[in-house]
Design a protein around this motif. Structure first.
Motif, PDB file in Angstrom:
ATOM      1  N   PRO A 143      13.205 -13.885   6.061  1.00 11.27           N
ATOM      2  CA  PRO A 143      12.258 -13.592   4.977  1.00 11.27           C
ATOM      3  C   PRO A 143      10.935 -14.301   5.260  1.00 11.27           C
ATOM      4  O   PRO A 143      10.921 -15.439   5.749  1.00 11.27           O
ATOM      5  N   ALA A 144       9.830 -13.632   4.987  1.00 13.50           N
ATOM      6  CA  ALA A 144       8.523 -14.203   5.307  1.00 13.50           C
ATOM      7  C   ALA A 144       7.479 -13.715   4.308  1.00 13.50           C
ATOM      8  O   ALA A 144       7.668 -12.703   3.636  1.00 13.50           O
ATOM      9  N   SER A 178       7.857 -10.269  18.396  1.00 11.14           N
ATOM     10  CA  SER A 178       7.975 -10.576  16.972  1.00 11.14           C
ATOM     11  C   SER A 178       6.907  -9.799  16.221  1.00 11.14           C
ATOM     12  O   SER A 178       5.832  -9.491  16.748  1.00 11.14           O
ATOM     13  N   PHE A 179       7.245  -9.455  14.981  1.00 10.43           N
ATOM     14  CA  PHE A 179       6.353  -8.676  14.138  1.00 10.43           C
ATOM     15  C   PHE A 179       6.781  -8.829  12.690  1.00 10.43           C
ATOM     16  O   PHE A 179       7.883  -9.289  12.397  1.00 10.43           O
ATOM     17  N   PHE A 180       5.890  -8.447  11.782  1.00 13.80           N
ATOM     18  CA  PHE A 180       6.133  -8.537  10.354  1.00 13.80           C
ATOM     19  C   PHE A 180       6.395  -7.144   9.799  1.00 13.80           C
ATOM     20  O   PHE A 180       5.700  -6.190  10.151  1.00 13.80           O
ATOM     21  N   LEU A 181       7.403  -7.042   8.940  1.00 12.08           N
ATOM     22  CA  LEU A 181       7.680  -5.797   8.220  1.00 12.08           C
ATOM     23  C   LEU A 181       7.549  -6.058   6.728  1.00 12.08           C
ATOM     24  O   LEU A 181       8.228  -6.941   6.191  1.00 12.08           O
ATOM     25  N   PRO A 182       6.677  -5.319   6.044  1.00 10.73           N
ATOM     26  CA  PRO A 182       6.578  -5.496   4.594  1.00 10.73           C
ATOM     27  C   PRO A 182       7.842  -4.985   3.909  1.00 10.73           C
ATOM     28  O   PRO A 182       8.579  -4.165   4.467  1.00 10.73           O
ATOM     29  N   ASP A 183       8.096  -5.483   2.703  1.00 10.50           N
ATOM     30  CA  ASP A 183       9.240  -5.003   1.920  1.00 10.50           C
ATOM     31  C   ASP A 183       8.963  -3.580   1.461  1.00 10.50           C
ATOM     32  O   ASP A 183       8.226  -3.360   0.509  1.00 10.50           O
ATOM     33  N   ARG A 184       9.538  -2.628   2.183  1.00  9.73           N
ATOM     34  CA  ARG A 184       9.430  -1.215   1.828  1.00  9.73           C
ATOM     35  C   ARG A 184      10.838  -0.647   1.890  1.00  9.73           C
ATOM     36  O   ARG A 184      11.581  -0.941   2.840  1.00  9.73           O
ATOM     37  N   PRO A 185      11.224   0.154   0.927  1.00  8.76           N
ATOM     38  CA  PRO A 185      12.598   0.672   0.916  1.00  8.76           C
ATOM     39  C   PRO A 185      12.981   1.337   2.242  1.00  8.76           C
ATOM     40  O   PRO A 185      12.278   2.223   2.723  1.00  8.76           O
ATOM     41  N   PHE A 213      -7.697 -14.641   0.278  1.00 13.45           N
ATOM     42  CA  PHE A 213      -6.684 -13.765   0.853  1.00 13.45           C
ATOM     43  C   PHE A 213      -5.642 -13.420  -0.201  1.00 13.45           C
ATOM     44  O   PHE A 213      -5.557 -14.056  -1.238  1.00 13.45           O
ATOM     45  N   THR A 214      -4.877 -12.376   0.088  1.00 13.32           N
ATOM     46  CA  THR A 214      -3.731 -12.004  -0.734  1.00 13.32           C
ATOM     47  C   THR A 214      -2.478 -12.314   0.073  1.00 13.32           C
ATOM     48  O   THR A 214      -2.562 -12.653   1.256  1.00 13.32           O
ATOM     49  N   SER A 215      -1.322 -12.170  -0.537  1.00 11.79           N
ATOM     50  CA  SER A 215      -0.080 -12.387   0.193  1.00 11.79           C
ATOM     51  C   SER A 215       0.871 -11.236  -0.078  1.00 11.79           C
ATOM     52  O   SER A 215       0.748 -10.535  -1.081  1.00 11.79           O
ATOM     53  N   GLU A 216       1.790 -11.040   0.850  1.00 11.45           N
ATOM     54  CA  GLU A 216       2.753  -9.949   0.752  1.00 11.45           C
ATOM     55  C   GLU A 216       4.099 -10.417   1.302  1.00 11.45           C
ATOM     56  O   GLU A 216       4.156 -11.018   2.378  1.00 11.45           O
ATOM     57  N   LEU A 223      -3.228 -11.641   3.937  1.00  8.59           N
ATOM     58  CA  LEU A 223      -4.170 -10.590   4.325  1.00  8.59           C
ATOM     59  C   LEU A 223      -5.533 -10.953   3.766  1.00  8.59           C
ATOM     60  O   LEU A 223      -5.647 -11.289   2.579  1.00  8.59           O
ATOM     61  N   HIS A 224      -6.556 -10.874   4.578  1.00  3.65           N
ATOM     62  CA  HIS A 224      -7.894 -11.271   4.139  1.00  3.65           C
ATOM     63  C   HIS A 224      -8.407 -10.347   3.031  1.00  3.65           C
ATOM     64  O   HIS A 224      -7.997  -9.197   2.936  1.00  3.65           O
TER      65      HIS A 224
END
Length: 144
Positions: free
Chosen positions: A113-114, A81-88, A9-12, A118-119
């Motif tokens: 912060p989290a 609850s949900f995840f938001l990627p770091d996007r401007p 997996f990767t991480s973000e 991702l597979h």
């Protein structure tokens, strides 16, 4: 710590958002979030979690829109609850949207912060625990 060392997996980096809302307003709040982001997670979108209805308690203090209450009040709520990627600008836009759509004067929103994983597509396809390698369970959407 390098979370990608296995290649599985990767991480973000991003933020986990939790918002408590009366059950009757949860769908409208989620719709507002989806106006700003598709909540994409790998090969899926609209990925969120809604905790089983619980009870939120509070006591209104003087000075707010609600009259002050001598005793506590309870409201049946859920926590989205949900995840938001770091996007401007994304976190700011979603938070503004939550404040706009939420029925409370003082919404209960936590932002933490989290890091999400991702597979890596094509890995572990023959794993006997994957839903496609097992008899179909009732939570698996129908094919087609």
């Amino acid at each position: 710590m390098d979370l990608t060392a296995s290649g599985r997996f990767t991480s973000e980096a991003g933020h986990r958002v939790h918002v408590q809302v009366p059950v009757s307003r949860a769908e409208a709040l989620l719709a507002e979030v989806l106006r700003h982001t598709d909540l994409k997670w790998g090969d899926y979108d609209r990925v969120h979690f809604a905790a089983a209805p619980g009870v939120q308690g509070f006591r209104s203090l003087p000075g707010g829109r609600n009259p002050a209450t001598a005793e506590g009040v309870t409201v049946e709520c859920t926590e989205l609850s949900f995840f938001l990627p770091d996007r401007p600008g994304l976190l700011k836009a979603v938070l503004h949207g939550l404040y706009h759509a939420h029925p409370y004067e003082e919404p209960v929103i936590f932002v933490t912060p989290a890091t999400r994983t991702l597979h890596v597509r094509g890995q572990d396809e023959d794993n006997p625990n994957r839903f496609w390698n097992r008899p179909t369970e009732d939570w698996v959407p129908p094919l087609g």
